[in-house]
Design a protein around this motif. Structure first.
Motif, short mmCIF file in Angstrom:
data_model
loop_
_atom_site.label_atom_id
_atom_site.label_comp_id
_atom_site.label_asym_id
_atom_site.label_seq_id
_atom_site.Cartn_x
_atom_site.Cartn_y
_atom_site.Cartn_z
N ASP A 381 0.81 -1.21 0.00
CA ASP A 381 0.00 0.00 0.00
C ASP A 381 0.84 1.27 0.00
N GLY A 382 2.15 1.15 0.06
CA GLY A 382 3.02 2.31 0.09
C GLY A 382 4.05 2.18 1.20
N TRP A 383 4.39 3.32 1.80
CA TRP A 383 5.38 3.34 2.88
C TRP A 383 4.81 4.08 4.07
N LEU A 384 5.29 3.72 5.24
CA LEU A 384 4.93 4.41 6.47
C LEU A 384 6.19 5.06 7.03
N LEU A 385 6.12 6.36 7.25
CA LEU A 385 7.23 7.12 7.84
C LEU A 385 6.86 7.47 9.27
N GLN A 386 7.75 7.16 10.22
CA GLN A 386 7.47 7.43 11.62
C GLN A 386 8.60 8.22 12.26
N GLU A 387 8.23 9.06 13.22
CA GLU A 387 9.27 9.71 14.01
C GLU A 387 10.01 8.64 14.81
N GLN A 388 11.27 8.91 15.09
CA GLN A 388 12.08 7.95 15.83
C GLN A 388 12.08 8.33 17.30
N VAL A 389 11.64 7.38 18.14
CA VAL A 389 11.62 7.62 19.58
C VAL A 389 12.43 6.54 20.28
N THR A 390 12.79 6.80 21.51
CA THR A 390 13.52 5.83 22.32
C THR A 390 12.80 5.67 23.66
N GLY A 391 12.98 4.53 24.26
CA GLY A 391 12.37 4.22 25.55
C GLY A 391 12.51 2.74 25.82
N VAL A 392 11.88 2.27 26.87
CA VAL A 392 11.89 0.84 27.18
C VAL A 392 10.90 0.14 26.26
N GLU A 393 11.39 -0.85 25.52
CA GLU A 393 10.53 -1.54 24.56
C GLU A 393 9.71 -2.63 25.24
N MET A 394 8.38 -2.50 25.13
CA MET A 394 7.47 -3.47 25.70
C MET A 394 6.55 -4.00 24.60
N ILE A 395 5.86 -5.08 24.91
CA ILE A 395 4.84 -5.63 24.02
C ILE A 395 3.54 -5.76 24.80
N VAL A 396 2.44 -5.35 24.21
CA VAL A 396 1.13 -5.60 24.78
C VAL A 396 0.27 -6.20 23.67
N GLY A 397 -0.56 -7.16 24.03
CA GLY A 397 -1.32 -7.84 23.00
C GLY A 397 -2.60 -8.45 23.51
N VAL A 398 -3.42 -8.89 22.57
CA VAL A 398 -4.70 -9.53 22.84
C VAL A 398 -4.69 -10.91 22.22
N ARG A 399 -5.09 -11.90 22.98
CA ARG A 399 -5.21 -13.26 22.49
C ARG A 399 -6.62 -13.76 22.81
N ARG A 400 -7.33 -14.26 21.81
CA ARG A 400 -8.69 -14.78 22.02
C ARG A 400 -8.64 -16.30 22.08
N ASP A 401 -9.19 -16.85 23.15
CA ASP A 401 -9.25 -18.29 23.31
C ASP A 401 -10.71 -18.73 23.20
N PRO A 402 -10.99 -19.77 22.41
CA PRO A 402 -12.39 -20.15 22.24
C PRO A 402 -13.07 -20.63 23.51
N GLN A 403 -12.29 -21.02 24.51
CA GLN A 403 -12.87 -21.54 25.74
C GLN A 403 -12.89 -20.51 26.86
N LEU A 404 -11.75 -19.85 27.09
CA LEU A 404 -11.63 -18.96 28.24
C LEU A 404 -11.96 -17.51 27.92
N GLY A 405 -11.94 -17.12 26.66
CA GLY A 405 -12.27 -15.75 26.30
C GLY A 405 -11.04 -14.95 25.90
N VAL A 406 -11.05 -13.66 26.21
CA VAL A 406 -10.00 -12.74 25.74
C VAL A 406 -8.96 -12.54 26.84
N ALA A 407 -7.69 -12.71 26.46
CA ALA A 407 -6.59 -12.48 27.39
C ALA A 407 -5.78 -11.27 26.94
N ILE A 408 -5.30 -10.50 27.91
CA ILE A 408 -4.45 -9.35 27.65
C ILE A 408 -3.05 -9.69 28.15
#
Length: 513
Positions: A381-408
């Motif tokens: 679709d093209g290119w994405l240009l972003q400003e460059q920042v620094t900090g502590v790199e973390m990951i946050v995410g969502v996982r959907r389980d068919p039995q237990l529901g949504v986990a963060i």
């Protein structure tokens, strides 16, 4: 355990036992849960009644079996979701089948270990060290006796090897007399330094069980603190006798430690708070969403709509546009290929950090060629240009389980997220207190608190981001299949957090209520 559950299932039995006045603790063997919502309600009821639930859930080897587009899917396997589910409900999951017997036996005594400090009284040094070591692994402490207790023990103990100023307290074979054991146990139970006492019954008691068992039983009424015994070597008659008198007794140091850990954990039962009301979805956001994997610009707009800050970014359709966009963002930028079906851009050369604005057109052309070399049929679709920042790199995410529901999920982020596998999980919805607890659970949490002279990072901003992602997941319901921010740069305290890369996968269905 309830077999194939052709009629009654394990939750029917659990509900009955919670209402049974003769039941103090419920131990469950689970292969799965057909009705997680009902289990949640019963766990809340158990907490209100002060009845601990101990679970041995099999199926750990299935963790990670589910394939997923995002890192989150690999890091949050089905078994890890069960861990999070039980943790949130205050249910104790045992690591071994033996603990399913040992832990409830201790909890059924109804004695509470108010703190983590443990005294060990032994006549055989090796066995005392085994118990101390196993307890230390679980975070329990074995501090030396306080001065008044030390003085009292020193007056009791005899023999050259007797030790009264350290823990384990070793009476040695020379001091192995019923009256000495009785008074030494009483001294430790009465000490303000200790929250529980373990007496080690050694081989010398095999020929005369009353020698050790008698003083332990007699000590039980002198205190309300937990009093446990570890029998080494294996002597089933002594174990049985002590258990029958209300002394939780174990034949492995690990079982003894697991029981003490449970007593400490359940000293203040956790009451599960009701879910708080969630903010309404931003107007028009649901109708405007496409289905499938969103490109990064679309994913960022969705995150922004739910209050998650992203780095400044511009989209370009040509290399020349990319150059003009870069000059608006700063002297150096992050350059990315923009495509819906390219989840991990760095694997194919689709990301470059620290690109000088003046060379962006050339780098954009070269990047397109490199990605095309690996994926000639990819829709770009093209290119994405972003400003460059620094900090502590973390990951946050969502996982959907068919039995237990949504986990963060939250964890250490960046390109090594799966390698580090440092994560914490909770089932949605997640509030701020829960989000803060998740962050504190990480091994990498010190990086956010000013590790080795670095300025502290904005942990509160990270917690707010976790809550916002949870709100998004609950609001979108069944339409949200996966979502991930990696990396999320956590800036210096007070400066917030910025999502630098986002991935969202949506179902074509309308969101569930």
């Amino acid at each position: 355990a309830t077999g194939n559950e052709a009629d009654l299932d394990v939750l029917d039995i659990l509900e009955y036992l919670l209402e049974d006045d003769e039941t103090n603790v419920v131990a469950l063997y689970l292969e799965g849960l057909r009705n997680p919502a009902r289990f949640r309600a019963l766990a809340v009821e158990a907490a209100h009644r002060g009845k601990p639930i101990v679970v041995h859930k099999v199926g750990r080897s299935e963790a990670g079996a589910r394939s997923a587009i995002s890192h989150t899917g690999a890091l949050a396997g089905a078994d890890e979701l069960y861990d999070a589910f039980f943790e949130q409900l205050g249910v104790l999951r045992t690591r071994t089948f033996g603990e399913l017997i040992d832990v409830p036996a201790a909890l059924a005594s109804r004695r509470q270990m108010r703190g983590p400090r443990l005294a060990i009284l032994t006549s055989t040094g090796g066995a005392g060290v085994l118990v101390a070591d196993a307890c230390g692994v679980l975070g329990l402490e074995t501090p030396p006796p306080d001065e008044p207790t030390h003085v009292r023990l020193a007056e009791l103990l005899v023999g050259e090897g007797a030790v009264a100023d350290r823990n384990p307290v070793d009476v040695t074979l020379a001091g192995l007399k019923s009256e000495i054991l009785l008074e030494a146990t009483a001294a430790l139970l009465g000490s303000p330094t200790y929250d529980a006492v373990v007496v080690v019954v050694g081989a010398s008691a095999l020929a005369n069980p009353d020698l050790a068992a008698g003083p332990i039983v007699a000590s039980l009424e002198r205190s309300t603190k937990p009093l446990l015994a570890y029998v080494s070597p294996y002597a089933p008659a002594i174990v049985q006798r002590l258990n029958q008198h209300g002394i939780p007794t174990f034949d492995t140091p690990e079982g003894c430690a697991a029981a003490l850990g449970a007593l400490h954990r359940f000293a203040t039962p956790r009451l599960v708070a009701p879910s708080t009301a969630l903010p309404a979805a931003p107007p028009g956001i649901l109708a405007a969403l496409p289905s499938g994997t969103l490109n990064e610009a679309e994913s960022s707009r969705l995150l922004t709509a739910f209050g998650i800050e992203t780095v400044r970014a511009l989209v370009a359709a040509t290399p020349a546009e990319a150059g003009r966009a870069a000059s608006m963002l700063g002297p150096q930028v992050v350059l990315k290929v923009l495509a819906r079906d390219l989840a991990h851009k760095s694997d194919l050369g689709g990301v470059e950090v620290g690109v000088a604005a003046e060379v962006v057109p050339q780098r954009a052309t070269a990047m397109m060629a490199e990605v095309r070399r690996h994926r000639p049929d990819l829709q770009i679709d093209g290119w994405l240009l972003q400003e460059q920042v620094t900090g502590v790199e973390m990951i946050v995410g969502v996982r959907r389980d068919p039995q237990l529901g949504v986990a963060i999920m939250v964890g250490a982020g960046g390109i090594n997220a799966e390698l580090l596998a440092d994560t914490a999980l909770r089932l949605a919805p997640v509030d701020l207190d829960e989000a803060r607890a998740m962050i504190g659970q990480l091994r990498s949490a010190p990086l956010l608190s000013g590790y080795r002279g670095r300025p502290p990072a904005d942990r509160e901003a990270l917690a707010r981001c976790i809550v916002a992602l949870s709100n998004m997941a609950v609001t979108l319901g069944g339409r949200l299949l996966e979502a991930e921010i990696n990396p999320l740069f956590v800036l210096t305290a007070g400066q917030g957090a910025r999502a630098a890369d986002a991935l969202v996968v949506l179902d074509s269905e309308r969101p569930t209520e």
